[in-house]
Motif scaffolding. Structure first.
Motif, mmCIF file in Angstrom:
data_model
loop_
_atom_site.group_PDB
_atom_site.id
_atom_site.type_symbol
_atom_site.label_atom_id
_atom_site.label_comp_id
_atom_site.label_asym_id
_atom_site.label_seq_id
_atom_site.Cartn_x
_atom_site.Cartn_y
_atom_site.Cartn_z
ATOM 1 N N ARG A 196 44.405 -51.566 -7.112
ATOM 2 C CA ARG A 196 44.713 -50.150 -7.261
ATOM 3 C C ARG A 196 44.272 -49.434 -5.992
ATOM 4 O O ARG A 196 43.115 -49.516 -5.587
ATOM 5 C CB ARG A 196 44.010 -49.581 -8.485
ATOM 6 N N ARG A 197 45.191 -48.754 -5.368
ATOM 7 C CA ARG A 197 44.868 -48.051 -4.128
ATOM 8 C C ARG A 197 45.727 -46.800 -4.020
ATOM 9 O O ARG A 197 46.911 -46.814 -4.338
ATOM 10 C CB ARG A 197 45.095 -48.956 -2.914
ATOM 11 N N ALA A 205 39.504 -51.265 -7.801
ATOM 12 C CA ALA A 205 39.727 -50.046 -7.026
ATOM 13 C C ALA A 205 39.448 -50.318 -5.557
ATOM 14 O O ALA A 205 38.348 -50.733 -5.191
ATOM 15 C CB ALA A 205 38.824 -48.929 -7.529
ATOM 16 N N ALA A 218 41.499 -44.437 -5.173
ATOM 17 C CA ALA A 218 41.579 -45.217 -6.410
ATOM 18 C C ALA A 218 40.275 -45.149 -7.182
ATOM 19 O O ALA A 218 40.275 -45.089 -8.417
ATOM 20 C CB ALA A 218 41.931 -46.663 -6.090
#
Length: 853
Positions: free
Chosen positions: A65-66, A173, A178
């Motif tokens: 997740r970014r 993350a 994120a």
């Protein structure tokens, strides 16, 4: 002097040795050093994101997740927290901090422990992008040289931006954007000072200092970050004291989904994987903007859910989902609340259904609790529907008390209806809803089933189901193309013809099995009279009718070469159906459905743009240009993005630029208009009720929308295995299908429920009663607030007054007559006489053609 000279020689030797060692080390690792220039064009691994047309996030796919951010988008206190903790002299050193190295070495020599690291932010960037985390001397040497190269290539701000976007911060993350979402469900700009300090404290040990897995350690680390901020003067003593008193507020937040539309997001995901490959699709940072309207999608999902709940309720209650404890046993003691909660936690919520346990029952009330321990009371109005389910065609008697329905210890489902709690159950029936913009084919809403978590089978695009009477407008359009009219009389009488090849007789019947003799084509379509559809097909011919269906975009393999097609024997998908119906809304053009408007790269640059087909004639004659219909079309064209008003004034030929394509015209605007008029009669009926001649079309329930610009058609197959409702106004075309995934299972019928009022639906399931209510609720929401649009006839359409019984011209103006539309040249030329002896003029060609051709 000799002593000083020796010291100088030793120092010089050591210096040369050091330089030589560094040079040797450099040349030793040189072949393995990466090209740091790639940092200029580095692509961060960013997940695939799917959006609605209006920018609502529908879904996100990818392991990491970014949320990439520019440095100026990140709050200054958050950057200060990272710098104070990780590299206070970042803007002063050249990639390697000598002071930091000496300080770290001094601590190591004095204590024998590595309490202080010497890695700078630049060195961490070098390690994160180019190296592993293994602790070896060679890796450290490479890290130093790469850092020096990075400092020569990039500015300090560019290095810091790479760092805060690349750094791993736990729980999948990557980067501060994120992390803000994962831990606090916020945009990075909304973080408080203590929350920023928590995130800045994670890089040292992401697995053991993140605030979800190890909240105590995270708070301790946060306070160290806050102390460093105070120590370097970035925050005051008062800010520090207040911040360290703040409790941990972190909790896991999934991707911030704005619009739950799993079936369309799965279609977009599959497209991206097929086009770019799984690795690139999931990490390339693509943004897919679909054509879905969030408002319309939400309305479609709600209408589908409510409709399948209504079907399930009228067919009866199938009992509890589980029995958590048997309260009928004398020795059974009701479990403690925490035990009940733990049992309930094994069942997830499904859509808006909440799993609960029954803990007490009174005469007309039930007390339940959910997995959080929250309790609810279900009043009698939320229970009285639940007569027992016996079969798809039989239900038990209406319950008289709550004791007839549930027992203590049962796990059941509830949902909120009009602010009150209602007993519910997981629907066993399936459904699909899809909506197109008829002028460009963009899919405005798509719901492939009740619950994606239960079934990923997309019934809009994958389920081929028998079309039933939804096919009749296409059959009648072939008849009109042959010169017949809405006033043509066709015999509504039984058909009984042998099939000489199979030795059987085909006897299509009306539903209900009632026959009325000669009947106008308009009324036959509006009432969905089966035998008239067969005879109308014979007027056009089987070959011509079948070709007409192919022109509407249906697959040749799905259209049999026999007369059963007139009654809807072909099996097609809801998407094919809604596309075909769009031709009646847009003037006869077959648009191509599409669901992806554009795709952008991580930098927002468009890499794919849809080129839709537009319902627009390539050339329009001056006669058309002078016709009022052209002005109406121009307004529609502008509204639907075909051409601007200025462009239309300059070029009445409706030319469009390279961003669009012309849709194929499969029926004439005149035939499209006439079918549209007949389908309005499906809703509004005809005749004069005060004179005893009034009649309803099969979609009369849609009159509740109180709009004269809507038209539609019901559809029901044999044994009610499939039910349909397809309808439209000038802006939207929508199809609803309801049935069981098991093709052999019938939708059945229901008896009157004495506990419910007059508004209840009962009897045999059908397109009007099973699919129609969903369309009704859905379009009521979608069209709310939109003004009605007039349906101006195209050129060559005239209107004359006819006698309703014969279809001939008449001079009367009473209830026995009406104005009817005709394509110029097909209008009747003979006037009706006062004598009724000549009214039995109808088309009955039932003996003219073989049953199968």
């Amino acid at each position: 002097m000799k002593w000083l000279k020796r010291i100088g020689i030793i120092f010089t030797s050591l210096l040369l040795l050091g330089i030589g060692s560094i040079a040797a080390a450099y040349f030793y690792v040189l072949p393995d050093l990466p090209d740091v220039a790639t940092l200029k064009t580095i692509q961060l691994q960013t997940p695939l994101r799917i959006y609605s047309r209006d920018g609502k996030l529908i879904s996100q796919f990818g392991e990491k997740r970014r949320i990439p951010l520019k440095l100026e988008q990140i709050p200054k206190p958050l950057l200060q927290a990272f710098l104070a903790t990780e590299d206070a002299r970042f803007y002063e050193h050249g990639g390697v901090d000598p002071i930091g190295v000496l300080r770290s070495a001094f601590v190591l020599l004095s204590t024998g422990q590595r309490k202080q690291g010497a890695s700078t932010i630049t060195m961490q960037v070098a390690r994160n992008f180019f190296l592993t985390r293994e602790k070896t001397i060679i890796r450290k040497i490479k890290e130093i040289f790469i850092s020096i190269h990075i400092e020569q290539l990039l500015t300090k701000d560019e290095i810091l931006e790479l760092y805060v976007n690349r750094i791993f911060l736990g729980h999948r993350a990557y980067g501060v954007g994120a992390a803000a979402q994962v831990y606090y469900g916020k945009n990075v700009n909304a973080l408080t000072l203590p929350e920023m300090a928590v995130i800045a404290g994670i890089p040292k040990a992401p697995s053991t200092t993140n605030p979800i897995s190890y909240p105590t350690r995270a708070i301790s680390r946060r306070n160290i970050v806050l102390f460093r901020l105070k120590e370097v003067g970035d925050i005051s003593e008062a800010q520090y004291v207040e911040a360290i008193k703040t409790p941990n507020t972190a909790s896991y937040h999934g991707a911030e989904i704005d619009l739950y539309a799993p079936y369309i997001s799965e279609m977009a995901r599959d497209y991206m994987v097929q086009k770019y490959g799984e690795e690139q699709a999931y990490t390339g940072g693509y943004n897919v903007y679909t054509t879905i309207s969030s408002k319309i999608q939400i309305a479609a999902q709600a209408a589908l859910r409510n409709n399948v709940y209504a079907y399930d309720q009228r067919h009866g209650y199938r009992g509890p989902y589980k029995v958590l404890w048997d309260s009928s046993l004398p020795e059974m003691i009701q479990p403690e609340v925490d035990i009940i909660q733990s049992k309930l936690k094994a069942t997830s919520n499904v859509q808006d259904l909440i799993p609960v346990a029954v803990i007490s029952v009174t005469e007309q009330k039930v007390h339940v609790i959910d997995k959080t321990g929250k309790s609810y009371w279900i009043e009698w109005d939320g229970l009285k529907w639940a007569r027992s389910f016996i079969s798809d065609t039989r239900q038990g008697s209406a319950p008289k008390s709550a004791f007839d329905i549930v027992k203590v210890g049962e796990q059941v489902w509830i949902r909120v209806v009009n602010g009150a709690y209602q007993l519910a159950q997981l629907p066993s029936v399936s459904s699909a809803v899809v909506t197109l913009d008829p002028y460009n084919g963009s899919i405005q809403a798509l719901v492939g089933g009740y619950s994606f978590s239960q079934s990923q089978y997309n019934r809009v695009t994958q389920a081929k189901r028998q079309l039933g009477s939804n096919i009749k407008p296409f059959v009648y359009s072939a008849t009109l193309e042959k010169g017949y009219t809405l006033a043509t009389l066709i015999n509504n009488a039984p058909i009984n013809e042998p099939d000489t090849r199979q030795g059987i007789a085909w006897r299509p019947k009306n539903s209900p099995d009632v026959y009325g003799g000669p009947t106008r084509l308009r009324e036959g379509l509006a009432k969905s009279i089966n035998v008239m559809a067969v005879r109308a097909m014979r007027l056009a011919g089987l070959t011509s009718t079948r070709q007409q269906l192919l022109d509407f975009g249906f697959n040749p393999d799905d259209i049999p070469r026999n007369e059963s097609i007139a009654l809807g024997s072909p099996s097609v998908t809801p998407l094919q159906v809604v596309r075909a119906f769009s031709t009646f809304a847009n003037g006869g053009f077959l648009v191509e459905p599409f669901y992806i408007d554009k795709i952008t790269d991580p930098h927002g640059e468009t890499i794919e743009q849809a080129i839709p087909t537009i319902a627009c004639k390539n050339e329009i004659s001056q006669a058309q240009a002078d016709d009022p219909w052209a002005e109406t079309f121009a307004a529609m064209s502008e509204e639907h993005g075909i051409v601007t008003e200025e462009e239309h004034k300059e070029n009445l030929s409706c030319e469009i630029d390279s961003e669009f394509r012309y849709a194929e015209q499969v029926i004439s605007p005149q035939v499209s208009f006439l079918i549209r008029q007949a389908l309005k009669s499906t809703i509004w009926g005809g005749g004069n009720w005060s004179k005893g001649t009034g009649w309803n079309g099969t979609a009369w329930r849609e009159q509740s929308l109180k709009r004269r610009d809507i038209a539609g058609k019901t559809g029901t197959t044999n044994e009610s295995r499939d039910t349909w409702f397809s309808g439209f106004n000038p802006d939207y075309v929508s199809t609803v299908w309801v049935g069981f995934d098991d093709h052999a299972r019938e939708l059945g019928r229901t008896a009157w429920n004495n506990n419910l009022g007059k508004a209840q639906i009962y009897g045999a399931e059908s397109g009007a009663k099973t699919a129609g209510p969903a369309w009704n609720e859905y379009m009521s929401s979608v069209l709310k607030g939109l003004p009605e649009k007039p349906d101006t006839p195209p050129e060559n359409i005239i209107s004359v007054r006819i006698d309703l019984e014969t279809g001939k011209l008449t001079r009367k103006t009473d209830y026995t007559t009406r104005f009817e539309y005709f394509i110029e040249g097909t209008e009747p030329t003979e006037y009706v006489t006062d004598s009724t002896s000549d009214t039995n003029i109808f088309i009955n060609n039932s003996e003219e053609d073989d049953l199968f051709q």
